[in-house]
Design a protein around this motif. Sequence first.
Motif, mmCIF file in Angstrom:
data_model
loop_
_atom_site.group_PDB
_atom_site.id
_atom_site.type_symbol
_atom_site.label_atom_id
_atom_site.label_comp_id
_atom_site.label_asym_id
_atom_site.label_seq_id
_atom_site.Cartn_x
_atom_site.Cartn_y
_atom_site.Cartn_z
ATOM 1 N N LEU A 160 33.703 35.754 51.844
ATOM 2 C CA LEU A 160 32.506 36.430 51.519
ATOM 3 C C LEU A 160 32.612 38.108 51.206
ATOM 4 O O LEU A 160 32.401 38.728 50.552
ATOM 5 C CB LEU A 160 31.304 36.330 52.327
ATOM 6 N N GLY A 161 33.621 38.475 52.580
ATOM 7 C CA GLY A 161 33.800 39.805 52.340
ATOM 8 C C GLY A 161 34.792 40.463 51.330
ATOM 9 O O GLY A 161 34.518 41.447 50.771
ATOM 10 N N GLY A 162 35.612 39.482 51.037
ATOM 11 C CA GLY A 162 36.454 39.646 49.810
ATOM 12 C C GLY A 162 36.038 39.765 48.584
ATOM 13 O O GLY A 162 36.016 40.841 47.640
ATOM 14 N N ALA A 163 34.796 38.758 48.556
ATOM 15 C CA ALA A 163 34.169 38.599 47.210
ATOM 16 C C ALA A 163 33.345 39.970 46.825
ATOM 17 O O ALA A 163 32.986 40.470 45.903
ATOM 18 C CB ALA A 163 33.389 37.353 47.080
ATOM 19 N N SER A 164 32.438 40.221 48.164
ATOM 20 C CA SER A 164 31.554 41.322 48.068
ATOM 21 C C SER A 164 32.342 42.719 47.885
ATOM 22 O O SER A 164 31.822 43.418 46.902
ATOM 23 C CB SER A 164 30.787 41.374 49.493
ATOM 24 N N GLY A 165 33.651 42.760 48.333
ATOM 25 C CA GLY A 165 34.507 43.952 48.135
ATOM 26 C C GLY A 165 34.632 44.131 46.740
ATOM 27 O O GLY A 165 34.587 45.195 46.273
ATOM 28 N N SER A 203 35.184 36.059 40.612
ATOM 29 C CA SER A 203 36.160 36.349 39.918
ATOM 30 C C SER A 203 35.498 36.239 38.436
ATOM 31 O O SER A 203 36.325 36.671 37.680
ATOM 32 C CB SER A 203 37.223 34.967 40.142
ATOM 33 N N LEU A 204 34.814 35.426 38.180
ATOM 34 C CA LEU A 204 34.347 35.565 36.574
ATOM 35 C C LEU A 204 33.694 36.885 36.282
ATOM 36 O O LEU A 204 33.824 37.251 35.104
ATOM 37 C CB LEU A 204 33.538 34.424 36.269
ATOM 38 N N LEU A 205 32.993 37.428 37.441
ATOM 39 C CA LEU A 205 32.493 38.821 37.202
ATOM 40 C C LEU A 205 33.612 39.773 37.099
ATOM 41 O O LEU A 205 33.491 40.791 35.922
ATOM 42 C CB LEU A 205 31.663 39.329 38.429
ATOM 43 N N TRP A 206 34.494 39.824 37.840
ATOM 44 C CA TRP A 206 35.508 40.840 37.652
ATOM 45 C C TRP A 206 36.301 40.488 36.199
ATOM 46 O O TRP A 206 36.535 41.613 35.556
ATOM 47 C CB TRP A 206 36.851 40.503 38.562
ATOM 48 N N PHE A 207 36.341 39.323 35.876
ATOM 49 C CA PHE A 207 37.214 39.179 34.517
ATOM 50 C C PHE A 207 36.207 39.507 33.194
ATOM 51 O O PHE A 207 36.717 40.342 32.389
ATOM 52 C CB PHE A 207 37.192 37.465 34.507
ATOM 53 N N GLY A 208 34.847 39.250 33.556
ATOM 54 C CA GLY A 208 33.956 39.721 32.493
ATOM 55 C C GLY A 208 33.887 41.106 32.360
ATOM 56 O O GLY A 208 33.536 41.823 31.351
ATOM 57 N N VAL A 231 38.462 45.412 47.542
ATOM 58 C CA VAL A 231 38.727 44.369 48.144
ATOM 59 C C VAL A 231 39.492 44.502 49.421
ATOM 60 O O VAL A 231 39.201 44.171 50.573
ATOM 61 C CB VAL A 231 39.476 43.422 47.402
ATOM 62 N N LEU A 232 40.548 45.313 49.532
ATOM 63 C CA LEU A 232 41.433 45.604 50.813
ATOM 64 C C LEU A 232 40.607 46.528 51.577
ATOM 65 O O LEU A 232 40.616 46.032 52.785
ATOM 66 C CB LEU A 232 42.723 46.212 50.282
ATOM 67 N N SER A 233 39.773 47.379 51.137
ATOM 68 C CA SER A 233 39.222 48.325 52.196
ATOM 69 C C SER A 233 38.098 47.456 52.883
ATOM 70 O O SER A 233 37.963 47.402 54.057
ATOM 71 C CB SER A 233 38.667 49.544 51.518
ATOM 72 N N TRP A 234 37.235 46.770 52.220
ATOM 73 C CA TRP A 234 36.227 45.757 52.780
ATOM 74 C C TRP A 234 36.913 44.770 53.823
ATOM 75 O O TRP A 234 36.390 44.824 54.881
ATOM 76 C CB TRP A 234 35.489 45.194 51.621
#
Length: 427
Positions: free
Chosen positions: A272-277, A219-224, A255-258
């Motif tokens: 783990l899949g959601g975060a990796s997606g 989430s911090l990666l997405w934000f940054g 996130v959705l497709s993964w």
Amino acid sequence: MLTCTALVILMTLPGLGLFYGGLVRSKNMLSVLMQCFMIFSIVYILWFVYGYSIAFTQGGSFFGGFDRLFLHGLTGDSNTATFSKGVVIPELSFVAFQGAFAAITCALIIGSFAERAKFSAILAFIVIWFTFSYLPMAHMVWFWAGPDAYTDAAAGDAATATAGWLFAKGALDFAGGTVVHINAAIAGLVGAYMIKPRLGYGKEAMKPHSLTMTMVGASLLWFGWFGFNAGSALEAGGSASLAFVNTILATAAAVLSWSFAEWVAKGKPSMLGGASGAVAGLVAITPAAGFVGTIGAVVLGLIAGLLCLWGVTGLKKLLGADDALDVFGVHGIGGILGALMTGVFAAPSLGGTGIYDYVANAVAPDYSIGSQVWIQFQGVLTTVVVSGVVSLIAYKLVDIVIGLRVTEEEEREGLDISSHGESAYHP
């Protein structure tokens, strides 16, 4: 620019640290955090000493010059070009922004050989790789004279001749698909092969010790990443807004497709899949962020989720390397996909921005998807070769002088205690 720079720093500290840290076993949590902390600090100092000068001053097609060693001559009054004629930003803000890119790129690599590499060896490798792989790639892809040099056709040709090799070819990379993601992923993959698999790899379960940490890190990666992608526009305007919105859309789509693909294949969607997606979507949109339309971003994200899921499952088995935290499967595959598809979705006919002609001061009328994808492919290939060759030599040198891997005893004990003399959690 300063706010965006702070956001990019947040991606490494603590974003990447927590994302990677949660994925390793608890006995190696601090080793990952310490590696991120030290790599960030070393790279920024090297950036100040010679990195910025080699990457972002005029020199050859592959390396810049030495005019800005130790940021020589730079003050708060120094300005540098943006992507609009007559618009400048303080050069020190650009120095800080690009330094944060260099730092996270180097830190990304450690995921491939997590839990088994010597701390001293990692630091030595990073110094060599940053100098001979990151800096030339940044110069080749991003260095140019700036828009004000393009007054007429002759001046434009002369200015392009001084640009980095891939920039002069017309390669599009908005925020680092080649320079950051493919570059780091190849270095990681080579490292995973050379440092060999972890003890018990394939026989023992090596489950992430804290998916809570991984979710916070992702989430911090997405934000940054909003600083990473939107900041690469260098100005607060339409281009930054487009990059910002595309960074939301592509990531959400991935996130959705993964997650749905995993749900169908395994019966359950995992955190783990959601975060990796999310990371897959972020990686794929990086080179395309300011060049593709919103529909292109969603399509790119949907493809990235599926392709990177295959990258960390099917492709990983084919490659046979213990890429511990799937750096190649996500950053390599996502980066290659994003770089190539930028050539497709940047087309005005598909809602993209096309290529801006600074001599005519208008979008060039004749966009060819085929020829742009070919140019993008050359960018990908160049990155693979440069990073692959530099990494191979750097690991070999470090292995001869220091040794790449900790002892079997140290690996079993965990790097937190054996390398750093402390543990993340007290029993």
